[in-house]
Design a protein around this motif. Sequence first.
Motif, PDB file in Angstrom:
ATOM      1  N   ASP A 178      -7.346  -7.602   7.922  1.00 35.54           N
ATOM      2  CA  ASP A 178      -7.853  -8.797   7.258  1.00 35.54           C
ATOM      3  C   ASP A 178      -7.605  -8.785   5.741  1.00 35.54           C
ATOM      4  O   ASP A 178      -8.501  -8.469   4.948  1.00 35.54           O
ATOM      5  N   PRO A 179      -6.383  -9.149   5.306  1.00 37.25           N
ATOM      6  CA  PRO A 179      -6.118  -9.189   3.865  1.00 37.25           C
ATOM      7  C   PRO A 179      -6.942 -10.231   3.113  1.00 37.25           C
ATOM      8  O   PRO A 179      -7.166 -10.088   1.901  1.00 37.25           O
ATOM      9  N   PHE A 189       0.864  -1.181   0.000  1.00 41.73           N
ATOM     10  CA  PHE A 189       0.000   0.000   0.000  1.00 41.73           C
ATOM     11  C   PHE A 189       0.896   1.225   0.000  1.00 41.73           C
ATOM     12  O   PHE A 189       1.751   1.391   0.882  1.00 41.73           O
ATOM     13  N   VAL A 205      -8.331  -3.666  -4.089  1.00 42.08           N
ATOM     14  CA  VAL A 205      -7.952  -3.999  -2.716  1.00 42.08           C
ATOM     15  C   VAL A 205      -7.889  -2.765  -1.824  1.00 42.08           C
ATOM     16  O   VAL A 205      -8.334  -2.809  -0.666  1.00 42.08           O
ATOM     17  N   VAL A 206      -7.348  -1.649  -2.327  1.00 45.16           N
ATOM     18  CA  VAL A 206      -7.136  -0.481  -1.465  1.00 45.16           C
ATOM     19  C   VAL A 206      -8.442   0.085  -0.920  1.00 45.16           C
ATOM     20  O   VAL A 206      -8.449   0.704   0.153  1.00 45.16           O
ATOM     21  N   ASP A 207      -9.531  -0.138  -1.605  1.00 44.22           N
ATOM     22  CA  ASP A 207     -10.819   0.352  -1.111  1.00 44.22           C
ATOM     23  C   ASP A 207     -11.298  -0.400   0.122  1.00 44.22           C
ATOM     24  O   ASP A 207     -12.266   0.011   0.765  1.00 44.22           O
ATOM     25  N   ARG A 208     -10.604  -1.494   0.465  1.00 50.68           N
ATOM     26  CA  ARG A 208     -11.080  -2.342   1.562  1.00 50.68           C
ATOM     27  C   ARG A 208     -10.133  -2.405   2.760  1.00 50.68           C
ATOM     28  O   ARG A 208     -10.483  -3.011   3.778  1.00 50.68           O
ATOM     29  N   ILE A 209      -8.945  -1.817   2.656  1.00 48.75           N
ATOM     30  CA  ILE A 209      -7.950  -2.083   3.703  1.00 48.75           C
ATOM     31  C   ILE A 209      -8.336  -1.521   5.071  1.00 48.75           C
ATOM     32  O   ILE A 209      -7.822  -1.985   6.096  1.00 48.75           O
ATOM     33  N   ASP A 210      -9.224  -0.522   5.111  1.00 48.42           N
ATOM     34  CA  ASP A 210      -9.638   0.013   6.405  1.00 48.42           C
ATOM     35  C   ASP A 210     -10.974  -0.575   6.861  1.00 48.42           C
ATOM     36  O   ASP A 210     -11.640  -0.036   7.746  1.00 48.42           O
ATOM     37  N   GLN A 211     -11.342  -1.729   6.278  1.00 50.11           N
ATOM     38  CA  GLN A 211     -12.573  -2.422   6.669  1.00 50.11           C
ATOM     39  C   GLN A 211     -12.242  -3.778   7.303  1.00 50.11           C
ATOM     40  O   GLN A 211     -11.127  -4.278   7.199  1.00 50.11           O
ATOM     41  N   TYR A 222     -10.110 -10.674   3.567  1.00 48.18           N
ATOM     42  CA  TYR A 222     -11.292  -9.888   3.198  1.00 48.18           C
ATOM     43  C   TYR A 222     -10.952  -8.908   2.080  1.00 48.18           C
ATOM     44  O   TYR A 222     -11.742  -8.732   1.142  1.00 48.18           O
ATOM     45  N   TRP A 223      -9.787  -8.256   2.171  1.00 50.77           N
ATOM     46  CA  TRP A 223      -9.418  -7.304   1.120  1.00 50.77           C
ATOM     47  C   TRP A 223      -9.467  -7.952  -0.257  1.00 50.77           C
ATOM     48  O   TRP A 223      -9.980  -7.375  -1.212  1.00 50.77           O
TER      49      TRP A 223
END
Length: 226
Positions: free
Chosen positions: A171-172, A137, A212-218, A174-175
């Motif tokens: 949670d990669p 990232f 992937v980057v849209d999910r890293i803070d979820q 999930y990413w």
Amino acid sequence: MKNILFFLLFVFLVFGCQKSKLKKPTEVAFKIDINKSTSSDGRLFFTDGKIWLSSFKVDGTRQKGEPISFTRTFTSGLSVDFSSNSISDLKYDIPQGVYTDLDIRFQIVKNNNNYSLCVNGKYTDNNSNLIPLRFEFNSNDTFEIEGEGDDGSKTIVLDKDIPLNSLIKLDPIYWFDIVPLSMLENANKVNLNGQLTILINENNNEDIYDLVVDRIDQALEAVFKP
């Protein structure tokens, strides 16, 4: 009159003891790790990685006592390996009490290698070959997590006689759940440390990176337990 004075003295002592007790701290050690389980299709898993922190903040609200707020700033960045080990720079003495909210906020910053977070894993292709995969990232970002107890409750009890650990988990799996297998199958590979590797960053396999980057803070969690 004496009875009233004795009663007031008793109330004062009890209140004073309770107030003093609420100021006594308990040690909380923070850890940061990733989900190392295998994806539901059995094709992808992650083993390790690293994150660079620029700041780390803890905020809490208690049933009794004043709210708490602690912040640490790392001017040169703090390098943290994803593992189940506590981090010496992230140990806090936090006033005890029953917390209805105990939340964490941390910021990450790019290091000299031009990434702020990376994870390493393995992908099994259609020919059953195990291929190294690395996600980097390349931006600064902020993560916010609501802490919870070991039972899943938002109520967390801090007791001065019982040091706690807080495991923060990213949670990669999930990413990458949003990434079609066809993308991974057709991803470009580069030579890293003598191995052909699926490298995913702003300049390599950008289509996967953007998903992937849209999910890293979820799908973040922070569990407090002894």
